[in-house]
Design an enzyme around this catalytic site. Structure first.
Site, mmCIF file in Angstrom:
data_model
loop_
_atom_site.group_PDB
_atom_site.id
_atom_site.type_symbol
_atom_site.label_atom_id
_atom_site.label_comp_id
_atom_site.label_asym_id
_atom_site.label_seq_id
_atom_site.Cartn_x
_atom_site.Cartn_y
_atom_site.Cartn_z
ATOM 1 N N ARG A 25 3.974 -0.918 10.106
ATOM 2 C CA ARG A 25 4.102 0.508 10.258
ATOM 3 C C ARG A 25 5.455 0.978 10.505
ATOM 4 O O ARG A 25 6.208 1.896 9.951
ATOM 5 C CB ARG A 25 3.368 1.446 11.410
ATOM 6 C CG ARG A 25 1.702 1.340 11.135
ATOM 7 C CD ARG A 25 1.103 2.146 11.984
ATOM 8 N NE ARG A 25 -0.323 2.189 11.600
ATOM 9 C CZ ARG A 25 -0.982 3.154 11.069
ATOM 10 N NH1 ARG A 25 0.029 4.105 10.753
ATOM 11 N NH2 ARG A 25 -2.013 3.382 10.832
ATOM 12 N N GLU A 82 -3.515 -4.583 12.137
ATOM 13 C CA GLU A 82 -4.545 -3.639 12.128
ATOM 14 C C GLU A 82 -5.781 -4.045 11.309
ATOM 15 O O GLU A 82 -5.506 -4.587 10.263
ATOM 16 C CB GLU A 82 -4.237 -2.222 11.826
ATOM 17 C CG GLU A 82 -2.912 -1.867 12.572
ATOM 18 C CD GLU A 82 -2.458 -0.440 11.999
ATOM 19 O OE1 GLU A 82 -3.458 0.142 11.278
ATOM 20 O OE2 GLU A 82 -1.366 0.229 12.255
ATOM 21 N N GLU A 129 -3.074 6.777 3.746
ATOM 22 C CA GLU A 129 -2.297 6.799 4.747
ATOM 23 C C GLU A 129 -0.986 6.153 4.596
ATOM 24 O O GLU A 129 0.294 6.477 4.896
ATOM 25 C CB GLU A 129 -2.793 6.029 6.081
ATOM 26 C CG GLU A 129 -2.250 6.475 7.485
ATOM 27 C CD GLU A 129 -2.867 5.750 8.662
ATOM 28 O OE1 GLU A 129 -2.271 5.931 9.696
ATOM 29 O OE2 GLU A 129 -3.586 5.031 8.308
ATOM 30 N N ASP A 163 2.257 14.520 -0.438
ATOM 31 C CA ASP A 163 2.944 15.771 0.234
ATOM 32 C C ASP A 163 4.226 15.899 -0.220
ATOM 33 O O ASP A 163 5.215 15.617 0.743
ATOM 34 C CB ASP A 163 2.713 15.880 1.759
ATOM 35 C CG ASP A 163 3.078 17.032 2.324
ATOM 36 O OD1 ASP A 163 3.123 18.133 1.539
ATOM 37 O OD2 ASP A 163 3.434 17.177 3.569
ATOM 38 N N HIS A 175 -13.858 8.780 7.726
ATOM 39 C CA HIS A 175 -13.774 7.786 6.926
ATOM 40 C C HIS A 175 -12.929 8.676 5.781
ATOM 41 O O HIS A 175 -13.633 9.175 4.875
ATOM 42 C CB HIS A 175 -15.037 7.150 6.246
ATOM 43 C CG HIS A 175 -15.833 6.197 7.355
ATOM 44 N ND1 HIS A 175 -15.219 5.097 7.800
ATOM 45 C CD2 HIS A 175 -16.823 6.503 7.936
ATOM 46 C CE1 HIS A 175 -16.012 4.942 8.840
ATOM 47 N NE2 HIS A 175 -17.114 5.450 8.760
ATOM 48 N N CYS A 226 -11.389 7.461 3.258
ATOM 49 C CA CYS A 226 -11.650 6.656 2.060
ATOM 50 C C CYS A 226 -12.757 7.466 1.267
ATOM 51 O O CYS A 226 -12.465 7.690 -0.109
ATOM 52 C CB CYS A 226 -12.112 5.095 2.277
ATOM 53 S SG CYS A 226 -11.302 4.321 3.393
#
Length: 854
Positions: free
Chosen positions: A508, A541, A552, A609, A820, A822
């Protein structure tokens, strides 16, 4: 007067038949070598001119004397009828009651018959003539021909000579010419198509966007005749008889190549303003569309060029004609997966006809064919590995690159060349067709390219963005599965490690560095891996990427790379848009990465975005930025340059600007740039200000960011180079694909949301949930969307296409809602009160980043 008529008749026959002497040297005789044949209308006009100047007149050759004498006898009868018209119209009626000798029509002939029928109050002769001519391809092709146009000087000269002539003599000469047109054997022989008739010579002299039919005359005739219901029915019945013969001619007899005047037939029929009326929709128009769809490519291109000069209203009328037929057929039939709309001949034919009007609309619009981006010097590297087709011994289908419409090639234009069409592109979209189209089947027909099955993807203008996006989704998924199967084959054949996905393992806090290194390696070693399904894993993670982790990942990469502190892009506070930083310290690899990310987002059906001006998407589609693109990319500069162009005073004296401009770098230091050599010494004047504005825009949108944009475009094309993306979508639709829609309709989302785990539409908490969500402000609604789906934008087609699920997550509790991303699933506990629901939901969506989204 009789002698004058006789001389004009002889000139007419000399021009149409000749004197019969093979060694004739008279340049105004059809028998002379090198004489250019002319049609009957032109010959009649020329005969009158030759009579006025007393031109040379040949004696009939002995082999022609019999014909000439026979003609003179018949013509004298016609002339007497013509000269006596004012005195005794009843004689004319008796001679021409049924007009059986009329095999083709002129505007004058129609009015003559109409007047006679009007006097008798019996329109049956005119109805019979229209039925005969308009149901005959040969007759219609010869009708309403344009005479050879005179120059303005010639017309003035003729008018000057005419003033000295006796009025009665002129009328007699005109009547004689008309009679010769009607009765001459030459006129009937010229009706035979493809036999070296004068029409062929006419076509050779015509421009690519001209035809030999007098379109204005046709319009005037329709305007007068269509107001009569009985006559209008004659056009309808004639079209029913005409169309099957025309379809046969074009399919089997190659008639257009033998006589390009055959196109006149379609021009004349399409001028009928009643074609879209209900009477035509059942039989006449479907049959005519089938015939028109058989036109060869060259004929379609000529029609498109011709129609491109039509007015907006005329183009819209033709669009509505074909659209109404498509809609009527779609609504009146039950189309489904077993009864495909692709198999309906009328819908397919009307769509093909609509394509011709579509390109006429593009050609007639505001075109920019010059400002094109240069192709990449180095082609996008192809995979060193064999494709699945090659492994199976088949030829690779996509080596030629993305598909291009044949009509585009024939016309030498692209849809993206059109800045503003005559009528909007949206008017060509047929929503009822989109609703019944089985896109999975249509995509199969598109890829296989069989002659038996038509794909509406070959006519993307008729599809909306949602349908096209579905076609692109199928293409992307099949490509992913293909790459997966190739990997399996290689693992079996060569013992390679199985790697069916594009796996990215990133940290990250180092997401850009990790993604850049991995994607650069893939792009260099095997770019085909970019076309595998993306699978993202964040180091340290847990979580399986079913789409949500990828969302994400894209979100974090975009946030990082568009951070103004990094300096890759500049941000305009007024427009809220990003632009490439011309003085960025970042290397080209970083720009290639963001290009790959945009391509992967489209490829993996994710919304980003990002906020670029439209010129970026135009440039991705192959068009350079121009002055007009500054309107949204840099509106302040655009307004200043616009005022410069419109300034009425002396630009040089009042403004004192030169061809040298200045910019500021990252640290605010001014940088000077000469638009022309020694630009600081060249003043901008009223004469050269257009050049200054064009070069200013060229520098700002193209030259100053050339290095950065080329790297960005190269990354984008690494993923999309074999996709039908460019073929299906216009630049504004590409933006919608990448960024989604900012128009959020939560009422549409409520209509399409499904429920699970014990909830339904009537559950108390569900009603309270929607009341709460609708009461949120715009920013809170975006946070909710981000929390549930991974993006704050609506997909192509709006929130109604999202398919969100709200599932029960246990009884009343203090736990926050989770999601979720997804699968766009919101896990909602059954809170005891509306107030608690609101408080828990707001806390979840406000602190959601990295928490609560799985």
């Amino acid at each position: 007067m009789r002698s004058a008529k006789h001389l004009i008749e002889r000139y007419y026959h000399q021009l149409t038949e000749g004197c019969g002497n093979e060694s004739c040297s008279n340049s105004w005789c059809a028998s002379s070598v090198g004489f250019n044949r002319m049609d009957n209308n032109a010959a009649a006009v020329k005969a009158l001119e030759l009579y006025k100047v007393n031109a040379k007149l040949c004696d009939p050759h002995p082999s022609k004397k019999g014909t000439a004498s026979a003609y003179l006898e018949s013509s004298s009868h016609s002339n007497s009828a013509c000269s006596n018209r004012k005195m005794n119209n009843k004689d004319v009626h008796s001679v021409r009651d049924n007009f059986k000798d009329v095999n083709y029509l002129t505007e004058e002939k129609v009015y003559e018959i109409l007047d006679i029928c009007g006097e008798k109050e019996d329109y049956s002769p005119l109805i019979r003539v229209i039925g005969r001519v308009f149901s005959s391809a040969e007759g219609l092709v010869q009708s309403f021909r344009r005479s050879k146009p005179h120059t303005k000087e010639e017309l003035k000269s003729l008018q000057g000579k005419d003033e000295d002539k006796d009025e009665d003599e002129k009328e007699a000469a005109a009547c004689s010419a008309t009679a010769m047109e009607e009765d001459s054997p030459a006129s009937s022989s010229s009706l035979r198509l493809g036999e070296g008739s004068s029409g062929e010579n006419d076509v050779q002299k015509l421009a690519p966007d001209e035809v030999s039919v007098d379109i204005d005359a046709v319009r005037r005739v329709y305007e007068r005749l269509l107001s009569n219901e009985k006559i209008e029915a004659a056009f309808l019945n004639a079209l029913v008889y005409l169309s099957p013969n025309v379809e046969c001619d074009l399919t089997y007899h190659n008639v257009y190549s033998r006589d390009p005047n055959y196109l006149n037939l379609f021009v004349i029929v399409m001028e009928n303003s009643n074609l879209h009326s209900p009477e035509y929709l059942e039989i006449a128009l479907p049959q005519f569309c089938k015939a028109m769809s058989k036109l060869p490519l060259a004929a379609q291109a000529k029609l498109a060029r011709l129609w491109s000069h039509y007015s907006t209203e005329q183009i819209r009328r033709m669009v509505e004609t074909f659209q109404q037929l498509i809609t009527y057929k779609v609504i009146s039939n039950e189309f489904n997966s077993r009864n495909l709309v692709n198999d309906d001949d009328a819908v397919v034919a009307a769509t093909k006809c609509l394509k011709v009007v579509y390109y006429a609309n593009v050609l007639g619009g505001d075109l920019d064919t010059e400002h094109n981006e240069e192709e990449d010097e180095e082609p996008i590297p192809e995979s060193s590995e064999l494709t699945l087709q090659e492994l199976l011994g088949e030829e690779r289908r996509n080596k030629k690159g993305p598909r291009v419409d044949p009509l585009e090639i024939e016309l030498g234009i692209r849809t993206n060349d059109c800045r503003r069409p005559l009528i909007s592109f949206e008017e060509f979209v047929n929503e009822p067709l989109n609703e019944v189209l089985e896109m999975d089947k249509d995509y199969t027909f598109f890829k296989v390219e069989t002659e038996n099955k038509f794909s509406f993807m070959t006519c993307p203008f008729i599809l909306n963005a949602v349908t096209k996006n579905l076609g692109l989704y199928y293409d992307n998924r099949i490509r992913m599965y293909s790459e997966r199967r190739i990997t399996v084959l290689y693992s079996l054949v060569q013992g390679q490690q199985l790697n069916p996905y594009l796996r990215l393992k990133v940290r990250r806090d180092h997401i850009i560095d990790d993604a850049l290194v991995r994607l650069e390696m893939i792009a260099m070693e095997n770019p085909a891996d970019l076309k595998k399904q993306l699978y993202v894993e964040f180091e340290g993670e847990q979580g399986v990427d079913e789409g949500g982790v990828s969302k994400e990942f894209f979100q974090l990469v975009v946030e990082e790379i568009f951070n103004p502190d990094i300096g890759m892009f500049t941000y305009d506070e007024r427009t809220k848009l990003f632009w490439f930083n011309p003085s960025s310290f970042e290397n080209e690899g970083q720009y290639t990465l963001i290009g790959i990310v945009l391509g992967l987002a489209i490829y993996n059906n994710c919304i980003l975005d990002v906020h670029f001006p439209m010129v970026v998407y135009r440039k991705l589609m192959g068009k350079k930025g121009t002055f007009r693109d500054l309107a949204d990319a840099n509106p302040v500069l655009y307004q200043s340059l616009k005022e410069l162009l419109e300034y009425e005073g002396s630009v040089e004296e009042d403004m004192m600007i030169t061809f040298q401009i200045s910019q500021t770098d990252l640290f605010g230091n001014p940088l000077m740039y000469d638009l022309r050599e020694n630009g600081d010494k060249i003043p901008v004047t009223n004469e050269n200000r257009k050049e200054f504005v064009a070069q200013y825009a060229e520098y700002m949108l193209n030259k100053s960011v050339e290095k950065q944009f080329k790297a960005f475009r190269r990354g984008f094309h690494m993923v999309t180079n074999e996709s039908p993306l460019k073929y299906l979508f216009r630049p504004e639709e590409i933006e919608l694909l990448i960024c989604g829609s900012r128009n959020l309709d939560f009422l549409a989302l409520e209509e399409t949301t499904e429920y699970d785990g014990g909830y339904n539409r009537d559950s108390r908490i569900i009603k309270e949930f929607w009341e709460t969500l609708h009461s949120f402000g715009e920013e809170q609604k975006r946070l909710f969307l981000q929390f549930t789906t991974g993006t704050d934008r609506a997909p192509v087609g709006g929130l109604g296409k999202l398919k969100m699920i709200i599932a029960k997550n246990g009884p009343d509790t203090d736990r926050l809602p989770t999601s979720h991303t997804c699968f766009n699933v919101l896990l909602l506990p059954e809170y005891s009160s509306k107030e608690k629901l609101r408080e828990r939901l707001l806390k979840a969506i406000t602190y959601a980043k990295g928490f609560g989204m799985l």
